[in-house]
Write a protein that holds these residues in place. Structure first.
Motif, PDB file in Angstrom:
ATOM      1  N   TYR A   1       3.252   2.432  -2.915  1.00 53.26           N
ATOM      2  CA  TYR A   1       4.519   3.397  -2.485  1.00 53.26           C
ATOM      3  C   TYR A   1       4.079   3.993  -1.187  1.00 53.26           C
ATOM      4  O   TYR A   1       2.657   4.158  -0.562  1.00 53.26           O
ATOM      5  N   SER A   2       5.132   3.872  -0.433  1.00 51.61           N
ATOM      6  CA  SER A   2       4.889   4.932   0.866  1.00 51.61           C
ATOM      7  C   SER A   2       5.924   5.972   0.459  1.00 51.61           C
ATOM      8  O   SER A   2       7.222   6.067   0.475  1.00 51.61           O
TER       9      SER A   2
ATOM     10  N   ASP B   1      -0.440   0.459   1.902  1.00 53.74           N
ATOM     11  CA  ASP B   1       0.472  -0.791   1.930  1.00 53.74           C
ATOM     12  C   ASP B   1       1.602  -0.664   2.820  1.00 53.74           C
ATOM     13  O   ASP B   1       2.237  -1.415   3.509  1.00 53.74           O
TER      14      ASP B   1
ATOM     15  N   ASN C   1      -1.432   1.049  -2.939  1.00 53.94           N
ATOM     16  CA  ASN C   1      -1.001   2.162  -4.002  1.00 53.94           C
ATOM     17  C   ASN C   1       0.593   2.036  -4.426  1.00 53.94           C
ATOM     18  O   ASN C   1       1.200   2.604  -5.038  1.00 53.94           O
TER      19      ASN C   1
HETATM   20 MG   LIG Z   1       1.007   3.425  -0.148  1.00 47.58          MG
END
Ligand SMILES: [Mg+2]
Ligand SMILES: Cc1ncc(C[n+]2csc(CCOP(=O)(O)OP(=O)(O)O)c2C)c(N)n1
Lengths: 351, 332
Positions: free
Chosen positions: B187-188, B156, B185
């Motif tokens: 989050y980065s 993402d 998911n």
């Molecule tokens: Mg991610």
């Protein structure tokens, strides 16, 4: 009250950012991870809490756009300090840095200034590999209009960062991951250091060693060994890569007649080459011995443990070159049990 | 001839496919868990981004895209895609250990995987930078009139890079045979989507507006993911157009490294618990209890455990490579 304190390179950067944010209410500080739990190896610790998420903030994975945004702020006198956890990530924004930031002042006939500071961290060790460990100072130094600094110790880290932020030009501020935990004596308060002055770390009459950033650490170790073997090396820490303090280098080698340059970049087209060519062009009779260049090989940095083992030049390479240069055996105790891919014993794992 | 491609989730699903998908999820889970366990012997000295929790996104590769004409590219979190595509396990472990027997000879590490024998083309470590490369692979297939298609996996975070939009745009105007798979998911690293993208954005809806066919799959149901992949494959192969697939999923461990990092509290406990409670393995075991009986699962576990032991032991016994910086190593 003492005028100094003993803090790490990372803490010194944190302090420089803190003082600058306090000084200039329009200064912005952003980049990936700036406000996450690790706060860019603690360099941006508590800043968001202190100065609000308006001024200190995490960003989307959009390095290119956010560099352009930073330039836009900067031309409106809203200074920006942007951070990349690895220098390699800044490569997404080369267009903004090279075609915009570096050009505006000249191209618009001095009507626009671009006071942006771009922090880039050079990775090393623990399998950082080909795209997480590049030390590309020569690429940025090649571009007219950019300044490039590479502090080697905590005190310089603090003062050069403040100077970079309050400089009216785009400054590429290159850190080294292995320096973040190194402690040093740091001057208290809002103090600057002129960008352009090299620093003589150790005086000597027999040999000039030019280094910068983490290579300075290797130079200091070598300098001590050489001293014990009756070779007095003068160690020059460049601090600023662009502009480059040719004067100090020339002055030193007019005394020592010998030159070794350490460069953390790839060999071809390196800063070391620039110094050697300048020394030859300006006063080609100065040296008694051919100049020695110690740099990274012209090869992508591998990931594997065995492949990096002898990849990075260290103080032993300096000693080796000096043995040839001075035609004598130099004795020193070899440091055993030290793993080559970590800066210290406590360092475990991916970062 | 008119071909209608329906997207019906009521589509009958065979016991064989359920078993295959389950097996692959379990296999990737066990392999990643072993990496996580052995990492703390500090012999795997490179960053690892494990896919524990996200296995069902990669599992369909082993059923639908096994053939070499399907070419896969990925990013920093690539173990699952490599394994799902049939990439050699021994060579993966060797690579992480920096051995000469590694898929990249120890030069690349966990983030730079390759197994051309099975059509796993490459993975790279800079966010989003394999996305346009995958489009190039798709374009080459068109030019050379090759069968098959390209698939590219990314997170993402990657869709925040400009190159993502540029590539989607180009792939539409050139009708490229490619499936873009966004593994969302949330989050980065430690950064929640909320600080990076507009709240309540539906990524697949946003991407659809660029002009590409776009599909979403609920990541909790591995069989739905399989079906969406099947749909995407049929769509690209029959319509000769690109497609975008968003799958929501969750990583169980820290962003990079072998541990969980729940102590840092950047992810709500409720969220973590929700995903773990709906783990893809338990979900399938419950839903298909007749197909996935205890005996079968035990057989699978034994088979996988043997495979893992063999590969790890062999990798440990393998030699470290010698360094060479000769031109012939660097220039083709
Ligand atoms: Mg991610
Ligand atoms: C251009 C660039 N910026 C930053 C990074 C550091 N980085 C590595 S992985 C990652 C997170 C990417 O998040 P996402 O795409 O969602 O993938 P996930 O890790 O969640 O699978 C970041 C920021 C990088 N590798 N490349």
């Amino acid at each position: 009250m003492p005028k100094f304190k003993y803090i790490t390179y990372a803490e010194a950067i944190n302090e420089a950012l803190d003082l600058s944010l306090k000084k200039d209410p329009n200064l912005l500080c952003y980049g990936l991870g700036v406000s996450d739990p690790k706060e860019v190896f603690n360099t941006t610790k508590n800043l968001q809490k202190k100065y609000s998420s308006e001024r200190v903030f995490d960003i989307p994975c959009s390095e290119n756009a956010l560099t352009g945004v930073g330039i836009g702020c900067a031309i409106k006198k809203c200074r920006v300090v942007m951070t990349h956890q690895r220098l390699d990530f800044s490569l997404l924004s080369l267009d903004q840095i090279i075609n915009n930031a570096s050009k505006f002042y000249y191209m618009f006939n001095k009507k626009i200034r671009v006071p942006i500071t771009i922090r880039m961290i050079v990775g090393r060790g623990w399998g950082q590999g080909p795209t997480h460990s590049q030390s590309l100072q020569s690429i940025f130094s090649h571009i007219p209009g950019l300044k490039v600094v590479m502090p080697s110790n905590a005190n310089d880290a603090k003062k050069l960062l403040i100077s970079s932020i309050f400089d009216d030009n785009p400054v590429i501020y290159i850190e080294h991951r292995w320096l973040h935990e190194q402690k040093g004596r740091v001057e208290k308060g809002f103090t600057k250091k002129k960008i352009s002055n090299a620093n003589i770390l150790k005086r000597g009459k027999d040999l000039t060693i030019v280094a910068s950033s983490h290579m300075t650490t290797e130079a200091i170790i070598a300098g001590k060994i050489l001293q014990k073997n009756n070779i007095a090396a003068e160690i020059i820490d460049l601090r600023s890569i662009k502009p480059l303090d040719f004067k100090k280098i020339e002055k030193s080698i007019s005394k020592t007649k010998r030159l070794i340059i350490l460069d953390s970049g790839f060999s071809f087209g390196s800063i070391a080459n620039e110094i050697i060519s300048s020394v030859h062009i300006r006063s080609y009779k100065l040296l008694k011995h051919q100049p020695i260049k110690i740099s990274m090989p012209d090869c992508p940095v591998p990931t594997g443990f065995s492949l990096t083992k002898n990849f990075y030049p260290d103080y032993k390479r300096i000693i080796f070159e000096c043995e040839k240069m001075f035609s004598k055996k130099i004795s020193y105790e070899k440091n055993k049990n030290q793993l080559h891919d970590v800066p210290n014993k406590e360092y475990l794992g991916p970062f | 001839m008119v071909i209608i491609i329906g997207l019906s989730l009521k589509m009958k699903i065979s016991a064989k496919i359920v078993s295959q998908i389950y097996y692959q999820i379990l296999r990737i889970r066990e392999i990643e868990s072993r990496i996580s366990k052995e990492y703390t012997e500090w012999k795997m000295r490179c960053p690892v981004h494990l896919s524990i929790g996200q296995e069902s996104v990669a599992a369909p590769l082993s059923v639908l895209f096994k053939n070499k004409k399907y070419e896969v590219l990925s990013g920093h979190r690539a173990h699952a895609h490599y394994l799902g595509k049939g990439g050699n396990l021994f060579k993966l472990i060797s690579e992480i250990m920096g051995k000469s027997t590694g898929c990249s000879g120890g030069r690349g590490g966990s983030m730079h995987l390759i197994d051309k024998d099975v059509g796993f083309l490459l993975s790279t470590a800079i966010v989003a930078n394999s996305i346009p490369v995958a489009a190039g692979v798709a374009l080459s297939k068109k030019i050379k009139k090759e069968k098959g298609l390209a698939l590219v996996f990314f997170g993402d975070g990657a869709i925040e890079e400009g190159v993502f939009y540029e590539t989607i745009n180009f792939s539409i105007i050139k009708n490229l045979p490619i499936i873009f798979i966004c593994e969302n998911n949330k989050y980065s690293v430690y950064s929640n989507l909320d600080v990076r993208q507009p709240k309540n954005r539906k990524i697949h809806k946003m991407v659809e507006k660029i002009g590409i066919k776009s599909v979403f799959s609920n990541g909790l149901n591995a069989i739905e993911i399989y079906q969406k992949f099947l749909y995407a494959k049929n769509y690209v192969e029959r319509k000769n157009k690109p497609i975008f697939l968003e799958i929501n999923t969750y990583r169980y461990l820290e962003h990079c490294g072998p541990f969980d990092d729940d102590n840092l509290k950047y992810r709500p406990k409720k969220e973590i618990d929700f995903w773990k409670k709906n783990d893809p393995l338990t979900f399938l075991e419950k839903k298909y209890d007749k197909i996935l009986n205890k005996k079968k699962i035990n057989n699978y576990k034994n088979k996988i455990s043997n495979e893992i032991n063999l590969s790890f032991n062999k990798a440990k016994r393998s030699k470290y490579p010698k360094s060479s910086i000769k031109d012939k190593e660097i220039y083709a």
